[in-house]
Scaffold this motif. Structure first.
Motif, mmCIF file in Angstrom:
data_model
loop_
_atom_site.group_PDB
_atom_site.id
_atom_site.type_symbol
_atom_site.label_atom_id
_atom_site.label_comp_id
_atom_site.label_asym_id
_atom_site.label_seq_id
_atom_site.Cartn_x
_atom_site.Cartn_y
_atom_site.Cartn_z
ATOM 1 N N LYS A 145 0.711 -1.250 -0.137
ATOM 2 C CA LYS A 145 -0.093 0.007 -0.028
ATOM 3 C C LYS A 145 0.930 1.158 -0.008
ATOM 4 O O LYS A 145 2.125 1.317 0.631
ATOM 5 N N THR A 146 0.404 2.205 -0.808
ATOM 6 C CA THR A 146 1.285 3.524 -0.719
ATOM 7 C C THR A 146 0.119 4.544 -0.264
ATOM 8 O O THR A 146 -1.022 4.348 -0.391
ATOM 9 N N SER A 147 0.681 5.893 0.175
ATOM 10 C CA SER A 147 -0.231 6.766 0.850
ATOM 11 C C SER A 147 -0.885 7.515 -0.519
ATOM 12 O O SER A 147 -1.904 7.984 -0.354
ATOM 13 N N SER A 148 -0.206 7.824 -1.454
ATOM 14 C CA SER A 148 -0.507 8.314 -2.814
ATOM 15 C C SER A 148 -0.215 7.392 -3.924
ATOM 16 O O SER A 148 0.617 6.565 -3.572
ATOM 17 N N PRO A 149 -1.086 7.720 -5.048
ATOM 18 C CA PRO A 149 -0.766 6.581 -6.148
ATOM 19 C C PRO A 149 0.697 6.456 -6.587
ATOM 20 O O PRO A 149 1.298 7.501 -7.063
ATOM 21 N N ASP A 150 1.261 5.399 -6.693
ATOM 22 C CA ASP A 150 2.691 5.100 -7.245
ATOM 23 C C ASP A 150 2.696 4.164 -8.470
ATOM 24 O O ASP A 150 2.725 2.863 -8.244
ATOM 25 N N THR A 151 2.230 4.889 -9.744
ATOM 26 C CA THR A 151 2.135 4.037 -10.803
ATOM 27 C C THR A 151 3.386 3.217 -11.305
ATOM 28 O O THR A 151 3.263 2.291 -12.056
ATOM 29 N N ILE A 152 4.588 3.550 -10.628
ATOM 30 C CA ILE A 152 5.654 2.972 -11.060
ATOM 31 C C ILE A 152 6.261 1.902 -9.922
ATOM 32 O O ILE A 152 7.301 1.561 -10.177
ATOM 33 N N LEU A 153 5.530 1.613 -9.204
ATOM 34 C CA LEU A 153 5.878 0.650 -8.009
ATOM 35 C C LEU A 153 6.729 -0.311 -8.584
ATOM 36 O O LEU A 153 7.763 -1.080 -7.849
ATOM 37 N N PRO A 154 5.873 -1.403 -9.370
ATOM 38 C CA PRO A 154 6.493 -2.587 -9.849
ATOM 39 C C PRO A 154 7.939 -2.378 -10.218
ATOM 40 O O PRO A 154 8.804 -3.112 -10.062
ATOM 41 N N ARG A 155 8.282 -1.112 -10.893
ATOM 42 C CA ARG A 155 9.570 -0.923 -11.413
ATOM 43 C C ARG A 155 10.369 -0.803 -10.283
ATOM 44 O O ARG A 155 11.720 -1.115 -10.456
ATOM 45 N N ARG A 156 9.944 0.233 -9.279
ATOM 46 C CA ARG A 156 10.891 0.215 -8.225
ATOM 47 C C ARG A 156 11.106 -0.866 -7.589
ATOM 48 O O ARG A 156 12.322 -1.458 -7.182
ATOM 49 N N LEU A 157 10.370 -1.838 -7.678
ATOM 50 C CA LEU A 157 10.419 -3.242 -6.752
ATOM 51 C C LEU A 157 11.455 -4.205 -7.542
ATOM 52 O O LEU A 157 11.976 -4.905 -7.100
ATOM 53 N N ALA A 158 12.058 -3.495 -8.832
ATOM 54 C CA ALA A 158 12.859 -4.501 -9.696
ATOM 55 C C ALA A 158 14.147 -4.271 -9.054
ATOM 56 O O ALA A 158 15.139 -4.850 -9.335
ATOM 57 N N PHE A 159 14.207 -3.229 -8.231
ATOM 58 C CA PHE A 159 15.698 -2.780 -7.384
ATOM 59 C C PHE A 159 15.879 -3.357 -5.907
ATOM 60 O O PHE A 159 16.749 -3.151 -5.359
ATOM 61 N N VAL A 160 14.621 -3.830 -5.580
ATOM 62 C CA VAL A 160 14.420 -4.593 -4.009
ATOM 63 C C VAL A 160 14.667 -5.900 -4.152
ATOM 64 O O VAL A 160 13.966 -6.622 -4.538
ATOM 65 N N MET A 161 16.091 -6.238 -3.697
ATOM 66 C CA MET A 161 16.289 -7.879 -3.508
ATOM 67 C C MET A 161 15.540 -8.275 -2.369
ATOM 68 O O MET A 161 15.840 -7.791 -1.302
ATOM 69 N N ILE A 162 15.019 -9.419 -2.576
ATOM 70 C CA ILE A 162 14.126 -10.144 -1.284
ATOM 71 C C ILE A 162 14.988 -10.874 -0.558
ATOM 72 O O ILE A 162 15.725 -11.860 -1.085
#
Lengths: 306, 522
Positions: free
Chosen positions: B168-185
């Motif tokens: 969940k984000t506080s305001s819309p973030d249309t590129i969140l999946p793109r950001r997650l490409a940099f988050v190693m799990i």
């Protein structure tokens, strides 16, 4: 002797306290490390939170009190970079530097004494000139240049030695070659000068007139009496090497405290910088004490007094 | 010396001293033996790959994986993201998540792949992913990912069922999946509240050991869900000197040497490539004489970008038209940065005629540690070009921390008017972060706060697809025509050296990460 050692230890401890205070203040004058540990676009709130978390928002005297309190409990703080106890990080790296320093000094002293003494014994000879020119060249060459040329020639061109890293004996050759060159040059010159003075003295003339052989005159009589200035200079050179051979350790990827110090300074890792200074400072104090004791053993005329 | 003393010096023998020396030597030789046991292993068996890297890692925690210092071994190798970004097409592909969708404007939902296990044998569940993302978002942990990729707009992650996780984000973030490409799990174990020294991910390689200032070692993870790793073991020797990394490649000690300086860019096996980073400078727009738009335009016109690339980078790299590379969403195709010395001089003369003090002295501030900067060569070249147009510029070189302070204090009169050089990388591939971070009203580095630009950026943040690209491109055009707060100079180049047996084609991100699945060895 015991009293002398006790007094000198007390003086050494005082110097260490002064050193630690100085480094503490100087390191903090460079600013907070927050900007190096947070991304470039980090908000001012995050920077403030980082400073709060690590105590960098406190006035300097409170940070200092906290640090001194820690030292009394043998807690030198935690490394920002390695997330471990700063003293643990430093002590973990110290053996690598000590080994390098020991073998460097072993080679330096051996070469310098042999070359310097034989050069002084045959003043004006071809050997003397060659030694003087070689030692002058050796002490003038910058170590980073020797290091990089050594890698290019022995590791890349001849493919005889590894470029860098740690491992078997072959990994020691280039760092030792680089480290020994300059101190050998300096010490050879000192040995030569001290020996010339000793060989000109009355007791050597007496020894010669008594029929003592030339070899014994040089190595038994003169050398022992020329040892005081040589020992002093060797002590200074050894202190420089124990301090961490910054350039050599960085170039050759040698995981000693010189390398650690460079990384810690770049990373504003205050706790590690302070611990490195304290540990190397203590090592130098101990070494100076040993040299003072060695003076009196070499020349019993020197009386150690507190 | 007395004859008695002489006699003593001649005859005294101290066996104890010899024994002491011998013991110390033996002890130190013993220690040397111990050091030898941590020796770097021999390569050459085809199953061990060696990659020389330039930096000591920032930490061993996967939550710092977006820092260039950690990316080489962590990204794609030890850790994997939910979503993969293809650096050739800049398109997203499934990785740990099989699919994703926006369920409402402020909620993204990810469906996880089945049969994935962490290196410690634990299964990858929605709860594990949610725990990891929430750990990254914990400000007390000071994760590099938090601030560089994710920001406080991201609220929290929640497990919906075993394989579905929502963010969940506080305001819309249309590129969140793109950001997650940099988050190693990574796996959240007992180290939830502090950084770990032993990273546990799901990637094809698992962490083996980190020898500070020496190397990082990883090895094949046998239970990897995807295509098995190409190598049994990968060693990353840390060597800060570019010439030493280059020598290691020449001597065959490593298969890849990364971040090679321009003087070694023509070595045998060297491959030069353009990286996703731009050299640009920021102008203090509110301090005279730069508060006059004509003076700022003259600054940009005075830069001969082709000559800069030729002289400073030996022809590697390219002149830049924007602070982002052309592959970025929102790149302004129609904006060009021109070199017009006569035009620059004319603009300055015009401003001077109107009473602007165009001869005010100012500094061109450069960063001593900037990649491929070769000391002060970058600011010196800019200064020379500005002087040719009639500016009273001089070089100021700062080290890391002072440079960061300087970047964060735009328009500060205590520093005087200045032009501050910086390098900007936008690996996300979407220009919004660049525009917001460098020109936004709230951005610490911004030297402007412009209502029209802010409105464009706010609108772009809510938009997606073509509309978003157009709005971002409009924002660049507006900045180029009306604001001139940032002056792009050149896209930077980098070099790697490959050994004869290794094959790898570098991409835009290869300065910071090398996906080992793209490396093969003969």
């Amino acid at each position: 002797m015991a009293r002398f050692i006790l007094t000198r230890s007390r003086q050494g401890a005082l110097s260490l306290i002064g050193l630690v205070l100085l480094v503490f203040v100087l390191a903090r004058l460079t600013g907070s490390p927050a900007l190096l540990y947070l991304p470039e676009d980090a908000s001012p709130e995050r920077v403030a939170a980082f400073n709060r978390e690590n105590g960098f928002d406190q006035p300097l005297y409170l940070q200092l009190l906290d640090y001194v309190g820690g030292i009394l409990r043998l807690d030198f703080g935690d490394s920002l970079l390695y997330g471990d106890s700063a003293l643990g990080v430093v002590l973990g790296r110290f053996p690598a530097t000590l080994q390098l320093a020991f073998f460097t000094m072993l080679i330096v002293v051996t070469l310098a004494v042999v070359a310097g003494a034989s050069s002084a014994a045959r003043r004006g000879s071809v050997r003397d000139t060659a030694t003087r020119v070689t030692s002058m060249t050796a002490l003038s060459v910058p170590d980073f240049w020797v290091a990089l040329m050594g890698i290019a020639f022995f590791a890349v061109y001849l493919d005889l030695l590894p470029t860098s890293g740690i491992g078997g004996w072959e990994f020691w050759v280039l760092p030792l070659l680089t480290l020994t060159l300059r101190p050998t040059g300096i010490l050879t010159q000192v040995v030569r000068t001290a020996m010339i003075e000793a060989l000109d003295s009355d007791y050597v003339r007496v020894a010669r007139s008594k029929g003592v052989g030339p070899h014994a005159v040089v190595y038994k009589h003169a050398l022992r009496n020329a040892a005081i200035p040589v020992l002093t200079m060797a002590g200074i050179l050894a202190a420089q090497v124990v301090n961490g051979a910054l350039v050599v350790e960085t170039v050759f990827g040698w995981p000693g405290i010189g390398n650690l110090m460079v990384t810690a300074i770049r990373g504003r890792d205050f706790a590690v910088i302070q611990a490195v200074v304290l540990v190397t400072g203590a090592a130098i104090v101990v070494m100076n004490l040993l040299i003072d004791v060695a003076y009196s053993r070499l020349n019993p005329q020197i009386r150690l007094s507190a | 010396m007395t004859s008695r003393a002489m006699a003593r010096t001649r005859t005294t023998r101290r066996p104890s001293a010899y024994i002491l020396t011998a013991s110390i030597t033996a002890a130190l030789l013993g220690l040397a033996g111990c050091a030898g046991s941590t020796a770097a292993d021999e390569s050459g068996d085809g199953r061990t790959l060696r990659v020389a890297v330039a930096y000591e890692p920032l930490s061993m925690d996967l939550c710092d994986s977006s820092s260039a210092r950690n990316g080489m071994f962590m990204v794609e190798n030890v850790g994997e993201p939910l979503v993969d970004l293809d650096f050739k097409t800049m398109e997203l592909k499934p990785r740990l998540a099989e699919s994703w969708k926006a369920v409402d404007p402020v909620t993204w939902q990810f469906t996880l792949r089945d049969g994935v296990t962490f290196h410690n044998g634990q299964p990858l569940t929605a709860q594990a992913v949610a725990d990891w993302i929430n750990r990254v978002l914990n400000p007390d942990l000071e994760c590099w990912l938090y601030g560089s990729v994710l920001d406080d707009n991201v609220q929290k992650a929640e497990a919906v069922d075993a394989r579905t996780v929502t963010i969940k984000t506080s305001s819309p973030d249309t590129i969140l999946p793109r950001r997650l490409a940099f988050v190693m799990i990574g796996f959240v174990g007992s180290d939830a509240k502090q950084k770990t020294q032993t990273p546990i991910g799901t990637g094809p390689y698992q962490f083996v050991e980190y020898n500070p200032s020496a190397d990082v070692q990883i090895s094949r993870f046998e239970k990897y869900w995807g295509k098995p790793a190409n190598f049994d073991k990968v060693v990353y020797p840390i060597r800060v000197e570019s010439s030493v990394r280059s020598a290691m490649a020449a001597a065959g000690e490593v298969d890849i040497a990364s971040m090679i300086a321009s003087q070694d860019a023509k070595a045998h096996g060297a491959v030069n490539f353009t990286v996703g980073e731009t050299i640009y400078f920021r102008i203090d727009t509110k301090l005279p004489p730069f508060d006059d738009l004509r003076v700022r335009r003259a600054l940009s016109l005075a830069i001969d970008r082709k000559t800069f690339v030729q002289n400073v980078y030996g022809g590697l790299g390219e002149p830049a038209n924007a602070i982002v590379i052309p592959q970025t969403v929102g790149y302004p195709d129609h904006v060009t940065t021109e070199y017009d010395l006569a035009g620059a001089k004319a603009l300055l003369a015009e401003a001077r005629a109107d009473g602007v003090k165009t001869d005010t002295p100012f500094k061109v501030v450069g960063w001593a540690g900037m990649r491929s900067s070769n000391g002060s060569e970058v600011p010196d070249t800019i200064v020379a070009m500005l002087k040719a147009a009639g500016f009273n510029a001089s070089t100021q070189l700062l080290e890391n921390e002072a440079m960061r302070t300087r970047l964060g204090s735009a328009n500060d009169p205590t520093f005087g008017p200045a032009v501050v050089l910086n390098a900007h990388g936008n690996s996300l591939g979407d220009a919004l972060v660049s525009l917001q971070g460098k020109l936004g009203c709230k951005a610490p580095q911004s030297s402007v706060c412009d209502n029209r630009l802010d409105a464009l950026l706010k609108k772009a943040a809510q938009a997606s697809g073509e509309e978003r690209a157009q709005l971002l491109s409009d924002a660049f055009s507006y900045e180029h025509d009306e604001l001139v707060a940032l002056v792009p100079v050149a896209y930077m180049a980098d070099t790697i050296i490959r050994s004869d047996r290794a094959s790898y084609e570098p991409n835009l991100a290869s300065s910071e990460r090398i996906d080992l699945s793209e490396v093969t060895v003969k």
